[in-house]
Design an enzyme around this catalytic site. Structure first.
Site: not given
Ligand code: BDR
Ligand code: CA
Length: 312
Positions: A12, A16-17, A156, A162, A164, A240-241
């Site tokens: 998405d 970081d993707d 988060n 978190e 996702n 992260h990704d």
């Molecule tokens: C995840 O949530 C999105 O904001 C980032 O792309 C990552 O996949 C981190 O919690």
């Molecule tokens: Ca992501």
């Protein structure tokens, strides 16, 4: 030379993707990219995936998937990624087009045509869950699932959830159940928060003097400033990704422990991944390889070198 693992990246984008797409293109045999509503609405993240693959010259199919979670209403992460998913950047309109098949159809077809792929979901798990519901035989055709999501000790979006997993907990629950039948790796916040890029990394990317380098520097600059912690967040852009990709290509840089993981679906802990770290946790329920430690500095340098190489 050892063969690179075949990967389908479900994403998405997302700052970081973006790094995950570039890392996957450099270190895997990237079979396809699928998109899902998450950081931004589906139309935006699909446009971003097309623009990123175009900029980096990646000849991989992109297929748009679910425009909302299975049960919950769609919720996005504008405070982290901007309203269109790639705040702070200016990519030209993509010249590439998404494939006509829905991402879920594509996942089923692509894994028939090419058995043995890893599925690497780095957004909400809606597409993967729906594919598993439509055709549980999918599990016999893949090498495993390596996801970015959850956390053993923190969230988060909420204290315990978190993004996702929080965005589509019902889908996440379906995907975590799949660990009983296929290798399942989880890169959660406990490890992804340890791998961060900093301003000087962006400077090096910009210094390549390329459009790709300028774009990636913009990605890091915006992502480093935004975020859920505001001024209290640790400095730098959390990668992260890319870690879900690197857990497939560089597993020796991760310490995985097989744990039971349960997804909370109700109440104030909705979207939490409950990771049972007790030594005497029931072993038959331990079906997820949870990343509990990483060689953070090695992985950070690996991601930077990979991004730099993609700008050459
Ligand atoms: C995840 O949530 C999105 O904001 C980032 O792309 C990552 O996949 C981190 O919690
Ligand atoms: Ca992501």
């Amino acid at each position: 030379m050892t063969e690179r693992p075949a990967v389908i990246l479900d994403c998405d984008p997302g700052h970081d993707d973006t790094a995950a797409i570039v890392v996957a293109a450099q270190h895997t045999d990237l079979v396809g990219v699928t998109t899902v509503s998450g950081n931004a609405p589906l139309a935006d993240v699909t446009r971003n995936a097309l623009a990123i693959t175009g900029l980096f010259g990646l000849d991989v199919p992109v297929h748009a998937g679910c425009d909302r979670p299975l049960v919950a209403p769609a919720r996005h992460a504008a405070e982290v990624h901007g309203a269109t998913g790639l705040g702070g950047t200016s990519l030209p309109e993509p010249t590439r087009r998404a494939g006509t098949a829905h991402a879920v159809e594509y996942l089923l077809e692509a894994t028939r045509a090419r058995p043995g792929c890893w599925l690497v979901p780095v957004g909400p798990l809606t597409n993967i869950a729906l594919a598993l519901r439509l055709d549980p035989g999918l599990l016999d055709r893949i090498a495993g699932i390596s996801l970015m999501g959850g956390g053993a000790t923190t969230g988060n979006v909420t204290a315990t959830a978190e993004f996702n997993v929080w965005a589509d907990p019902e889908a996440a629950a379906i995907v975590f159940e799949a660990g009983a039948r296929v290798p399942l790796r989880m890169a959660g916040l406990d490890v992804t928060h340890q791998v961060r890029m900093h301003g000087e990394d962006g400077d090096r990317l910009r210094a390549t003097g390329t459009a790709r380098g300028a774009f990636l520097a913009d990605v890091l600059a915006y992502y480093g400033r935004s975020g859920r912690g505001g001024d209290r967040a640790p400095a730098g852009s959390p990668m992260h990704d890319p870690l879900a990709v690197l857990a497939v290509t560089h597993p020796h840089r991760f310490t995985h422990e097989r744990r039971p993981v349960h997804v909370e679906l109700a109440g104030t802990t909705r979207g939490m991944t409950v990771v049972d770290t007790r030594p005497h946790a029931p072993t038959d329920a331990a079906t997820c390889d949870v990343a509990e430690a990483v060689d953070a500095d090695v992985l950070r340098r690996l991601i930077l070198d990979t991004l730099l190489a993609a700008c050459a």
